[in-house]
Design a protein around this motif. Structure first.
Motif, PDB file in Angstrom:
ATOM      1  N   VAL A  31      48.423  40.847  40.110  1.00 45.77           N
ATOM      2  CA  VAL A  31      48.287  40.856  41.559  1.00 45.77           C
ATOM      3  C   VAL A  31      49.045  39.639  42.071  1.00 45.77           C
ATOM      4  O   VAL A  31      49.436  38.768  41.300  1.00 45.77           O
ATOM      5  N   TYR A  32      49.229  39.571  43.359  1.00 46.49           N
ATOM      6  CA  TYR A  32      50.000  38.489  43.950  1.00 46.49           C
ATOM      7  C   TYR A  32      49.143  37.723  44.939  1.00 46.49           C
ATOM      8  O   TYR A  32      48.427  38.320  45.745  1.00 46.49           O
ATOM      9  N   SER A  44      48.701  43.795  46.132  1.00 45.42           N
ATOM     10  CA  SER A  44      49.550  44.530  45.197  1.00 45.42           C
ATOM     11  C   SER A  44      50.993  44.164  45.519  1.00 45.42           C
ATOM     12  O   SER A  44      51.280  43.545  46.537  1.00 45.42           O
ATOM     13  N   HIS A  45      51.927  44.551  44.672  1.00 46.67           N
ATOM     14  CA  HIS A  45      53.331  44.210  44.906  1.00 46.67           C
ATOM     15  C   HIS A  45      53.914  44.917  46.118  1.00 46.67           C
ATOM     16  O   HIS A  45      54.923  44.527  46.646  1.00 46.67           O
ATOM     17  N   VAL A  60      49.546  36.635  39.333  1.00 43.11           N
ATOM     18  CA  VAL A  60      48.467  36.264  38.422  1.00 43.11           C
ATOM     19  C   VAL A  60      47.719  37.526  38.027  1.00 43.11           C
ATOM     20  O   VAL A  60      47.910  38.583  38.615  1.00 43.11           O
ATOM     21  N   THR A  61      46.843  37.412  37.046  1.00 40.54           N
ATOM     22  CA  THR A  61      46.003  38.561  36.706  1.00 40.54           C
ATOM     23  C   THR A  61      44.906  38.694  37.752  1.00 40.54           C
ATOM     24  O   THR A  61      44.583  37.727  38.462  1.00 40.54           O
ATOM     25  N   ARG A  62      44.344  39.867  37.847  1.00 39.91           N
ATOM     26  CA  ARG A  62      43.260  40.082  38.800  1.00 39.91           C
ATOM     27  C   ARG A  62      42.068  39.182  38.459  1.00 39.91           C
ATOM     28  O   ARG A  62      41.426  38.627  39.353  1.00 39.91           O
ATOM     29  N   ALA A  63      41.809  38.989  37.168  1.00 37.03           N
ATOM     30  CA  ALA A  63      40.709  38.115  36.750  1.00 37.03           C
ATOM     31  C   ALA A  63      40.940  36.683  37.225  1.00 37.03           C
ATOM     32  O   ALA A  63      40.014  36.015  37.684  1.00 37.03           O
ATOM     33  N   LYS A  74      42.500  44.298  52.263  1.00 39.74           N
ATOM     34  CA  LYS A  74      42.061  45.595  52.782  1.00 39.74           C
ATOM     35  C   LYS A  74      43.231  46.544  53.060  1.00 39.74           C
ATOM     36  O   LYS A  74      43.040  47.733  53.173  1.00 39.74           O
ATOM     37  N   ILE A  75      44.429  46.009  53.154  1.00 40.25           N
ATOM     38  CA  ILE A  75      45.605  46.848  53.420  1.00 40.25           C
ATOM     39  C   ILE A  75      46.026  47.594  52.158  1.00 40.25           C
ATOM     40  O   ILE A  75      46.286  48.780  52.173  1.00 40.25           O
ATOM     41  N   CYS A  76      46.088  46.877  51.044  1.00 40.95           N
ATOM     42  CA  CYS A  76      46.663  47.483  49.842  1.00 40.95           C
ATOM     43  C   CYS A  76      45.631  47.883  48.796  1.00 40.95           C
ATOM     44  O   CYS A  76      45.976  48.506  47.804  1.00 40.95           O
ATOM     45  N   TYR A  77      44.372  47.549  48.975  1.00 40.00           N
ATOM     46  CA  TYR A  77      43.344  47.962  48.008  1.00 40.00           C
ATOM     47  C   TYR A  77      42.219  48.713  48.683  1.00 40.00           C
ATOM     48  O   TYR A  77      41.849  48.609  49.725  1.00 40.00           O
TER      49      TYR A  77
END
Length: 77
Positions: A31-32, A44-45, A60-63, A74-77
């Motif tokens: 994720v960014y 997200s990209h 980075v990783t989501r974790a 809220k826009i991309c997920y």
């Protein structure tokens, strides 16, 4: 026309994958985040929410994003 679009999509996808660090290519969970005091979301990209970032954007990783107290955009997920 379909062939040209498929070629462009493939080319752009490969370039994005090549830009990621190797440990994130394997997991597929990158994720960014915007590295600034006010940033609180990870993206997200494809998200246009990153356009407002005037600081460094880091993959980075989501974790790792959750560990840093970022929440999903809220826009991309």
């Amino acid at each position: 026309m379909k062939t040209a679009l498929l070629f462009i999509y493939t080319f752009l996808s490969l370039n994005l994958t090549m830009a990621l660090p190797s440990h994130q290519k394997a997991t597929g969970e990158s994720v960014y985040i915007c590295i600034s005091r006010g940033a609180k979301k990870y993206h997200s990209h494809k998200c246009h929410g990153l356009l407002r970032c005037t600081h460094e954007i880091k993959a980075v990783t989501r974790a790792e994003a959750l560990k840093r107290k970022y929440t999903a955009c809220k826009i991309c997920y």
